[in-house]
Scaffold this motif. Structure first.
Motif, PDB file in Angstrom:
ATOM      1  N   PRO A 146       0.798  -1.230   0.000  1.00  0.00           N
ATOM      2  CA  PRO A 146       0.000   0.000   0.000  1.00  0.00           C
ATOM      3  C   PRO A 146       0.835   1.287   0.000  1.00  0.00           C
ATOM      4  O   PRO A 146       0.437   2.281  -0.611  1.00  0.00           O
ATOM      5  N   LYS A 147       1.983   1.281   0.654  1.00  0.00           N
ATOM      6  CA  LYS A 147       2.810   2.501   0.676  1.00  0.00           C
ATOM      7  C   LYS A 147       3.384   2.794  -0.701  1.00  0.00           C
ATOM      8  O   LYS A 147       3.415   3.949  -1.140  1.00  0.00           O
ATOM      9  N   CYS A 148       3.830   1.772  -1.396  1.00  0.00           N
ATOM     10  CA  CYS A 148       4.361   1.934  -2.754  1.00  0.00           C
ATOM     11  C   CYS A 148       3.252   2.413  -3.691  1.00  0.00           C
ATOM     12  O   CYS A 148       3.456   3.328  -4.499  1.00  0.00           O
ATOM     13  N   ARG A 149       2.084   1.820  -3.551  1.00  0.00           N
ATOM     14  CA  ARG A 149       0.937   2.188  -4.379  1.00  0.00           C
ATOM     15  C   ARG A 149       0.519   3.631  -4.118  1.00  0.00           C
ATOM     16  O   ARG A 149       0.286   4.400  -5.051  1.00  0.00           O
ATOM     17  N   ALA A 150       0.454   4.021  -2.852  1.00  0.00           N
ATOM     18  CA  ALA A 150       0.053   5.383  -2.505  1.00  0.00           C
ATOM     19  C   ALA A 150       1.073   6.404  -3.004  1.00  0.00           C
ATOM     20  O   ALA A 150       0.710   7.447  -3.557  1.00  0.00           O
ATOM     21  N   THR A 151       2.344   6.102  -2.842  1.00  0.00           N
ATOM     22  CA  THR A 151       3.387   7.015  -3.326  1.00  0.00           C
ATOM     23  C   THR A 151       3.313   7.154  -4.842  1.00  0.00           C
ATOM     24  O   THR A 151       3.433   8.258  -5.379  1.00  0.00           O
ATOM     25  N   ALA A 152       3.095   6.045  -5.527  1.00  0.00           N
ATOM     26  CA  ALA A 152       2.994   6.080  -6.991  1.00  0.00           C
ATOM     27  C   ALA A 152       1.789   6.905  -7.429  1.00  0.00           C
ATOM     28  O   ALA A 152       1.874   7.667  -8.402  1.00  0.00           O
ATOM     29  N   LEU A 153       0.669   6.787  -6.716  1.00  0.00           N
ATOM     30  CA  LEU A 153      -0.512   7.580  -7.063  1.00  0.00           C
ATOM     31  C   LEU A 153      -0.260   9.067  -6.860  1.00  0.00           C
ATOM     32  O   LEU A 153      -0.712   9.902  -7.657  1.00  0.00           O
ATOM     33  N   ILE A 154       0.473   9.412  -5.807  1.00  0.00           N
ATOM     34  CA  ILE A 154       0.828  10.824  -5.583  1.00  0.00           C
ATOM     35  C   ILE A 154       1.713  11.323  -6.713  1.00  0.00           C
ATOM     36  O   ILE A 154       1.506  12.422  -7.243  1.00  0.00           O
ATOM     37  N   VAL A 155       2.697  10.514  -7.119  1.00  0.00           N
ATOM     38  CA  VAL A 155       3.584  10.900  -8.223  1.00  0.00           C
ATOM     39  C   VAL A 155       2.784  11.069  -9.512  1.00  0.00           C
ATOM     40  O   VAL A 155       2.951  12.051 -10.236  1.00  0.00           O
ATOM     41  N   ILE A 156       1.896  10.124  -9.807  1.00  0.00           N
ATOM     42  CA  ILE A 156       1.078  10.214 -11.021  1.00  0.00           C
ATOM     43  C   ILE A 156       0.203  11.464 -10.987  1.00  0.00           C
ATOM     44  O   ILE A 156       0.107  12.199 -11.977  1.00  0.00           O
ATOM     45  N   GLY A 157      -0.414  11.723  -9.847  1.00  0.00           N
ATOM     46  CA  GLY A 157      -1.269  12.906  -9.725  1.00  0.00           C
ATOM     47  C   GLY A 157      -0.499  14.202  -9.887  1.00  0.00           C
ATOM     48  O   GLY A 157      -0.918  15.103 -10.631  1.00  0.00           O
ATOM     49  N   LEU A 158       0.647  14.318  -9.211  1.00  0.00           N
ATOM     50  CA  LEU A 158       1.442  15.548  -9.311  1.00  0.00           C
ATOM     51  C   LEU A 158       2.009  15.743 -10.713  1.00  0.00           C
ATOM     52  O   LEU A 158       2.014  16.868 -11.243  1.00  0.00           O
ATOM     53  N   CYS A 159       2.478  14.662 -11.314  1.00  0.00           N
ATOM     54  CA  CYS A 159       3.018  14.773 -12.673  1.00  0.00           C
ATOM     55  C   CYS A 159       1.918  15.130 -13.665  1.00  0.00           C
ATOM     56  O   CYS A 159       2.148  15.896 -14.607  1.00  0.00           O
ATOM     57  N   SER A 160       0.722  14.601 -13.463  1.00  0.00           N
ATOM     58  CA  SER A 160      -0.403  14.950 -14.336  1.00  0.00           C
ATOM     59  C   SER A 160      -0.780  16.418 -14.176  1.00  0.00           C
ATOM     60  O   SER A 160      -1.086  17.096 -15.157  1.00  0.00           O
ATOM     61  N   LEU A 161      -0.739  16.896 -12.949  1.00  0.00           N
ATOM     62  CA  LEU A 161      -1.087  18.306 -12.712  1.00  0.00           C
ATOM     63  C   LEU A 161       0.020  19.270 -13.136  1.00  0.00           C
ATOM     64  O   LEU A 161      -0.203  20.479 -13.171  1.00  0.00           O
ATOM     65  N   SER A 162       1.183  18.742 -13.492  1.00  0.00           N
ATOM     66  CA  SER A 162       2.246  19.633 -13.982  1.00  0.00           C
ATOM     67  C   SER A 162       1.877  20.245 -15.323  1.00  0.00           C
ATOM     68  O   SER A 162       2.550  21.154 -15.792  1.00  0.00           O
ATOM     69  N   ILE A 163       0.768  19.805 -15.933  1.00  0.00           N
ATOM     70  CA  ILE A 163       0.289  20.432 -17.172  1.00  0.00           C
ATOM     71  C   ILE A 163      -0.101  21.886 -16.912  1.00  0.00           C
ATOM     72  O   ILE A 163       0.012  22.723 -17.795  1.00  0.00           O
ATOM     73  N   ILE A 164      -0.519  22.202 -15.691  1.00  0.00           N
ATOM     74  CA  ILE A 164      -0.947  23.574 -15.372  1.00  0.00           C
ATOM     75  C   ILE A 164       0.233  24.549 -15.496  1.00  0.00           C
ATOM     76  O   ILE A 164       0.153  25.509 -16.263  1.00  0.00           O
ATOM     77  N   PRO A 165       1.349  24.330 -14.767  1.00  0.00           N
ATOM     78  CA  PRO A 165       2.464  25.254 -14.963  1.00  0.00           C
ATOM     79  C   PRO A 165       3.093  25.131 -16.357  1.00  0.00           C
ATOM     80  O   PRO A 165       3.616  26.111 -16.886  1.00  0.00           O
ATOM     81  N   CYS A 166       3.025  23.944 -16.962  1.00  0.00           N
ATOM     82  CA  CYS A 166       3.576  23.784 -18.320  1.00  0.00           C
ATOM     83  C   CYS A 166       2.876  24.713 -19.302  1.00  0.00           C
ATOM     84  O   CYS A 166       3.525  25.409 -20.086  1.00  0.00           O
ATOM     85  N   LEU A 167       1.548  24.720 -19.260  1.00  0.00           N
ATOM     86  CA  LEU A 167       0.799  25.572 -20.180  1.00  0.00           C
ATOM     87  C   LEU A 167       1.020  27.049 -19.884  1.00  0.00           C
ATOM     88  O   LEU A 167       1.132  27.868 -20.794  1.00  0.00           O
ATOM     89  N   SER A 168       1.101  27.378 -18.611  1.00  0.00           N
ATOM     90  CA  SER A 168       1.349  28.771 -18.226  1.00  0.00           C
ATOM     91  C   SER A 168       2.717  29.235 -18.719  1.00  0.00           C
ATOM     92  O   SER A 168       2.845  30.322 -19.297  1.00  0.00           O
ATOM     93  N   LEU A 169       3.732  28.413 -18.498  1.00  0.00           N
ATOM     94  CA  LEU A 169       5.077  28.773 -18.945  1.00  0.00           C
ATOM     95  C   LEU A 169       5.165  28.812 -20.470  1.00  0.00           C
ATOM     96  O   LEU A 169       5.839  29.677 -21.039  1.00  0.00           O
ATOM     97  N   ARG A 170       4.489  27.888 -21.133  1.00  0.00           N
ATOM     98  CA  ARG A 170       4.509  27.856 -22.601  1.00  0.00           C
ATOM     99  C   ARG A 170       3.859  29.107 -23.153  1.00  0.00           C
ATOM    100  O   ARG A 170       4.297  29.673 -24.140  1.00  0.00           O
TER     101      ARG A 170
END
Length: 194
Positions: free
Chosen positions: A78-102
């Motif tokens: 569960p800890k590995c799974r939870a950490t991976a979900l946090i990474v996936i969520g944060l990396c997915s939300l990096s589209i927000i600053p990506c679009l702003s910077l672009r």
């Protein structure tokens, strides 16, 4: 008479990989390194360069997050799974600053420097903006899988795996489209039909 054209004792030492040839000075001072760090930190303030640093998270971050999610899910960690979900969520939300910077990097002066590519740059930005929902959906699924239980978590797990694979393929395609614009040395070839 010697078989060798030169006296072996007069030869220079062999070249060692990574070192300059004998006689060339090596200049690596702390002040030079610090000045290069100053240049790096200055360039981090440039929207175009910051975008180039963040954009790979959409591909590589989701890719490695999905690998660890699958490992954690199938090995029931569960800890590995939870950490991976946090990474996936944060990396997915990096589209927000990506679009702003672009958007900031698409200043009219920047587009004037490359008039032949201006239309392609604008189309690529619009393509990114129009498809940001893919990353938002993956981030929402990651939150639901992290917080949910029962059937919701089971559905979210399936969506994370299927949607994560689809998002990785899509991110790789988007990365290719950007590379075609910003790296003109990449040759575009049509795939022959069989």
């Amino acid at each position: 008479i010697s078989r060798y054209p030169q006296d072996l004792t007069a030869r220079e030492p062999p070249q060692i990989r990574g070192r300059p040839p004998p006689g060339l000075p090596i200049h690596h001072s702390n002040s030079e390194m610090l000045s290069n760090l100053e240049v790096l930190f200055t360039r981090l303030g440039d929207a175009g360069y910051a975008y180039l640093l963040l954009e790979p998270l959409l591909l590589h971050g989701i890719f490695f997050g999905l690998i660890f999610f699958c490992v954690g899910h199938f090995l029931e960690q569960p800890k590995c799974r939870a950490t991976a979900l946090i990474v996936i969520g944060l990396c997915s939300l990096s589209i927000i600053p990506c679009l702003s910077l672009r958007n900031k990097a698409m200043h009219p002066r920047e587009l004037e420097r490359r008039p032949s590519d201006a239309k392609l740059i604008k189309e690529q930005y619009q393509r990114r903006a129009d498809t940001k929902w893919i990353y938002y959906a993956l981030a929402i699924a990651a939150v639901l899988a992290l917080l949910g239980g029962g059937k919701l978590a089971a559905f979210s797990n399936v969506f994370i795996i299927a949607g994560g694979i689809a998002a990785i393929v899509f991110a790789a395609w988007m990365h290719m489209k950007e590379a075609e614009i910003y790296h003109p040395n990449i040759i575009q070839r049509a795939v022959p039909l069989r």
